[in-house]
Design a protein around this motif. Structure first.
Motif, PDB file in Angstrom:
ATOM      1  N   PRO A 156       0.807  -1.230   0.000  1.00 40.04           N
ATOM      2  CA  PRO A 156       0.000   0.000   0.000  1.00 40.04           C
ATOM      3  C   PRO A 156       0.838   1.277   0.000  1.00 40.04           C
ATOM      4  O   PRO A 156       0.481   2.236  -0.663  1.00 40.04           O
ATOM      5  CB  PRO A 156      -0.813  -0.105   1.298  1.00 40.04           C
ATOM      6  N   HIS A 157       1.959   1.254   0.767  1.00 43.03           N
ATOM      7  CA  HIS A 157       2.692   2.511   0.902  1.00 43.03           C
ATOM      8  C   HIS A 157       3.466   2.888  -0.358  1.00 43.03           C
ATOM      9  O   HIS A 157       4.044   3.960  -0.425  1.00 43.03           O
ATOM     10  CB  HIS A 157       3.597   2.493   2.139  1.00 43.03           C
ATOM     11  N   ARG A 171       1.822   2.623  -3.393  1.00 40.56           N
ATOM     12  CA  ARG A 171       0.821   2.918  -4.425  1.00 40.56           C
ATOM     13  C   ARG A 171       0.422   4.388  -4.350  1.00 40.56           C
ATOM     14  O   ARG A 171       0.025   4.863  -3.290  1.00 40.56           O
ATOM     15  CB  ARG A 171      -0.421   2.051  -4.226  1.00 40.56           C
ATOM     16  N   PRO A 172       0.521   5.091  -5.477  1.00 42.41           N
ATOM     17  CA  PRO A 172       0.206   6.528  -5.455  1.00 42.41           C
ATOM     18  C   PRO A 172      -1.296   6.800  -5.459  1.00 42.41           C
ATOM     19  O   PRO A 172      -1.788   7.607  -6.225  1.00 42.41           O
ATOM     20  CB  PRO A 172       0.882   7.047  -6.729  1.00 42.41           C
ATOM     21  N   VAL A 173      -2.028   6.096  -4.603  1.00 43.12           N
ATOM     22  CA  VAL A 173      -3.445   6.388  -4.417  1.00 43.12           C
ATOM     23  C   VAL A 173      -3.659   6.619  -2.921  1.00 43.12           C
ATOM     24  O   VAL A 173      -2.915   6.099  -2.107  1.00 43.12           O
ATOM     25  CB  VAL A 173      -4.349   5.216  -4.879  1.00 43.12           C
ATOM     26  N   ASN A 174      -4.631   7.421  -2.569  1.00 47.39           N
ATOM     27  CA  ASN A 174      -4.936   7.657  -1.163  1.00 47.39           C
ATOM     28  C   ASN A 174      -6.399   7.348  -0.897  1.00 47.39           C
ATOM     29  O   ASN A 174      -7.228   7.391  -1.792  1.00 47.39           O
ATOM     30  CB  ASN A 174      -4.634   9.104  -0.770  1.00 47.39           C
ATOM     31  N   PRO A 183      -2.667  12.408  -4.870  1.00 46.99           N
ATOM     32  CA  PRO A 183      -2.670  11.026  -5.355  1.00 46.99           C
ATOM     33  C   PRO A 183      -3.133  10.973  -6.803  1.00 46.99           C
ATOM     34  O   PRO A 183      -3.792  11.898  -7.289  1.00 46.99           O
ATOM     35  CB  PRO A 183      -3.691  10.350  -4.444  1.00 46.99           C
TER      36      PRO A 183
END
Lengths: 363, 308
Positions: free
Chosen positions: A77-78, A80-83, A157
């Motif tokens: 998760p850390h 991945r450029p999504v929030n 993100p």
């Protein structure tokens, strides 16, 4: 939406199994760049699972997930450029509002000062500047919600994932936040993936909606498209209110199908693929597409008797019983009251509709 | 309505009265089991020693003087600082601190592991952790000596796998005492940490990972602050009894690794005892512990103020 819009998130044949239980059964869908996309369905339909697979909190049993062309299913998760905006916000309780918002920026390597100044800007955007130094517990639910939003948007993100973020708010605040979210999406130009079980919320906010049920994609389309042209019984029933009847097909001719409703009542619909004479199918017609009148009108007409009126502020719901046949629910708007006659229970009336208002559903 | 209000008032009074009586057991326990014994020790520490144990009811500062000052064999020389007991004290703090850190290093992951199991099996793990502690501490400590001694199973094992050429001497070292203390009080570390990790909202860890924090950063900046009360409680619960412990130092440490607990124990045991001196050492120990806790709490409060 324009044709040349690029694909932000591409889910290809994604399957999720927990032991023997299959939470997602081979789902494929493409979420476009700069789109407000909603995953809609009842609880347990797999919408949150799919969102968590994109965020990286659940691994993908089979299939692939691409983010702007890059395969991400093996990234933690850390990376991945999504929030994500979490359902209960998950704000860090021991940090101030400002530090909460600055956290992601700091983790991406900004200096503390830089992160804080950018976090301040984000708080301005959600109108919470004056609460910078408070702890999350000192804020109301709506304010916490906006902090969570600012925190997730601060690191810019590539996509923002929202897991039922409004479900903990009261009705009025929720309506306000729906609009605010939609505006925020337009302003930031970030792709939003929104999970909800509230169909009205989905219709209000989304560019496109994916309706899910029991781990399967039921229908994908623009809100209006899904509302007006539901593909199957589940979608027709889940989205909005509808009169859902079981009918049998009598004749098919010239692209029209005449159906038997029971009690000698007949109704003509547009033909759809996959039906045959004699087939038992479902028919859906929205209550607001029906009109009550003393006389049969052009188009389709059914004769019945008023059973009950239910007053609900903006509109009146009338239940009409066809002799020996099914009931119909008719919704009449309360605008222009002067011109409209209110039919009392017991009145003999006609239920009128345009051809095509009633749709046959194959299931 | 008026009648109701009246009766409501009466009920409140009854509650007040009931509360006073219901709290009595708690006050009694505090008074009889905590304040009274401490007061007794305080008084005894200022009395004169009777040679065959016991005390003479005569005020004296001799015990405290003996603890801190050396006045020669016959007590007629100029006072010099007596380092014997201070050294024992210092060693006790050091040993208890090491045992606490050892417990934390082992106890924290254990507690985290248990708290992240499914709800059904968590009680089983907690139960398993406490099982060894149903056996008497003395027996456990003696067994440990047998395990650790030069011809014991640990050395046999290490020799047989070729990790060492000759037995390592563990018994009668500081490390043996630390091991013994660690093993004596480990559950006191595991259980409070487990309780706080169990209450931890793991969505916070997900949120941190979502915001680009690595596992290590998430542990340090999100999980640890959230479970800090449990960690502090665990450390106090291990540190304090370790400081005054005498079984592990006696059995595993030998004469050279004397700790304050053994010193106090000796004053009350047999004919060589000196009750007032033992009481004085206890009071000094109690004061030290309180000072350490207060300093710690102060620093904690300051750090929190700074963060807020």
């Amino acid at each position: 939406m324009p044709e040349d819009q690029s694909i932000a998130i591409d889910v290809r044949d994604a399957v999720k199994r927990y032991g023997d239980f299959t939470a997602l059964k081979t789902i494929s869908l493409s979420i476009l760049d700069n789109e407000f996309f909603t995953l809609l369905g009842p609880s347990g339909c797999g919408k949150t699972t799919l969102l968590r697979m994109v965020a990286g909190f659940e691994d993908v049993t089979e299939g692939e997930i691409y983010l702007y062309g890059e395969e991400i299913k093996n990234l933690p998760p850390h990376q991945r450029p999504v929030n994500t905006v979490f359902q209960n916000y998950a704000l860090f309780p021991h940090m101030t509002v400002l530090d909460n918002v600055a956290f992601g920026l700091e983790m991406r390597g900004r200096s503390k000062a830089q992160a804080r100044s950018r976090a301040g800007e984000m708080l301005e955007l959600v109108q919470l500047s004056q609460f910078s130094n408070r702890k999350p517990s000192q804020l109301s639910g709506g304010q916490q919600q906006r902090v969570a939003l600012a925190r997730a948007l601060a690191p810019q993100p590539k996509a923002l994932l929202l897991d039922e973020p409004l479900s903990a708010l009261d009705q009025k605040l929720r309506k306000a936040m729906q609009l605010e979210l939609k505006h925020l999406q337009r302003e930031t130009g970030i792709t939003f993936v929104f999970v909800t079980h509230d169909q009205e919320e989905a219709l209000t906010m989304s560019d496109r909606i994916a309706v899910m049920s029991e781990g399967e994609l039921q229908q994908l389309g623009a809100p209006r498209d899904i509302y007006e042209h539901p593909h199957n019984m589940f979608v027709a029933d889940f989205i909005g209110e509808t009169n859902l009847l079981e009918v049998s097909v009598d004749t098919i001719a010239n692209g029209r199908a005449t159906c038997h409703l029971g009690g000698g009542h007949e109704l003509t619909c547009n033909q759809v693929d996959g039906i045959a004479v004699g087939a038992k199918v479902h028919m859906s017609v929205r209550p607001e597409r029906l009109f009550i009148s003393d006389d049969p009108a052009e188009g389709e007409s059914l004769k019945g008797r008023v059973q009950e009126n239910i007053f609900a502020g903006t509109d009146i719901t009338t239940i009409i019983n066809l002799a020996d046949g099914p009931n119909f629910t008719v919704r009449t708007s309360n605008s222009n009251r002067g011109n409209k006659r209110i039919f009392e229970p017991g009145n003999e009336v006609f239920v009128n509709m345009e051809l095509g208002a009633a749709r046959l559903l194959v299931d | 309505m008026a009648a109701q209000a009246e009766s409501g008032g009466a009920t409140t009074d009854t509650y007040k009265e009931a509360r006073t009586w219901l709290l009595m057991p708690a006050w009694l326990v505090l008074l009889v089991l905590s304040l009274a014994p401490v007061s007794m020790i305080l008084i005894y520490s200022f009395l004169t020693k009777e040679f065959r144990g016991g005390v003479i009811w005569e005020f004296s500062l001799a015990s405290y003087d003996q603890f801190f000052f050396d006045r020669g064999l016959f007590g007629d020389e100029a006072p010099q600082i007596e380092w014997t007991y201070i050294t024992i004290f210092w060693r006790s703090i050091w040993q208890a601190g090491a045992a606490t850190i050892l417990s934390l290093i082992i106890g924290f992951p254990t507690a985290y592991f248990i708290a992240t199991r499914s709800e059904k099996v968590r009680p089983i793990w907690v139960f398993l952790v406490t099982i060894p502690y149903w056996v008497n501490l003395l027996i456990r400590t003696v067994s440990m000596k047998f395990l650790l001694r030069d011809q014991g199973p640990l050395n046999d094992f290490l020799l047989s796998i070729g990790l060492i050429d000759s037995p390592i001497h563990i018994v009668n070292t500081n490390f043996a005492v630390q091991l013994g203390l660690f093993y004596s009080y480990l559950p006191f570390m595991v259980l409070p940490i487990y309780a706080s990790v169990e209450r931890y909202n793991f969505a916070l860890s997900e949120a941190a990972a979502d915001l680009y924090a690595t596992k290590w950063v998430t542990l340090r900046r999100i999980l640890l602050p959230a479970v800090k009360p449990g960690v502090i409680a665990g450390c106090i619960l291990v540190f304090v009894p370790s400081l005054g412990s005498f079984l592990a130092p006696d059995l595993l440490g030998g004469a050279k690794n004397f700790m304050i607990g053994s010193l106090i124990e000796e004053q009350f045991k047999g004919n060589a005892g000196n009750w007032p001196f033992g009481a004085a050492a206890s009071m000094i120990l109690l004061t030290m512990v309180l000072i350490i806790l207060i300093v710690f709490a102060r620093r904690q409060a300051k750090a929190e103020k700074r963060e807020g």
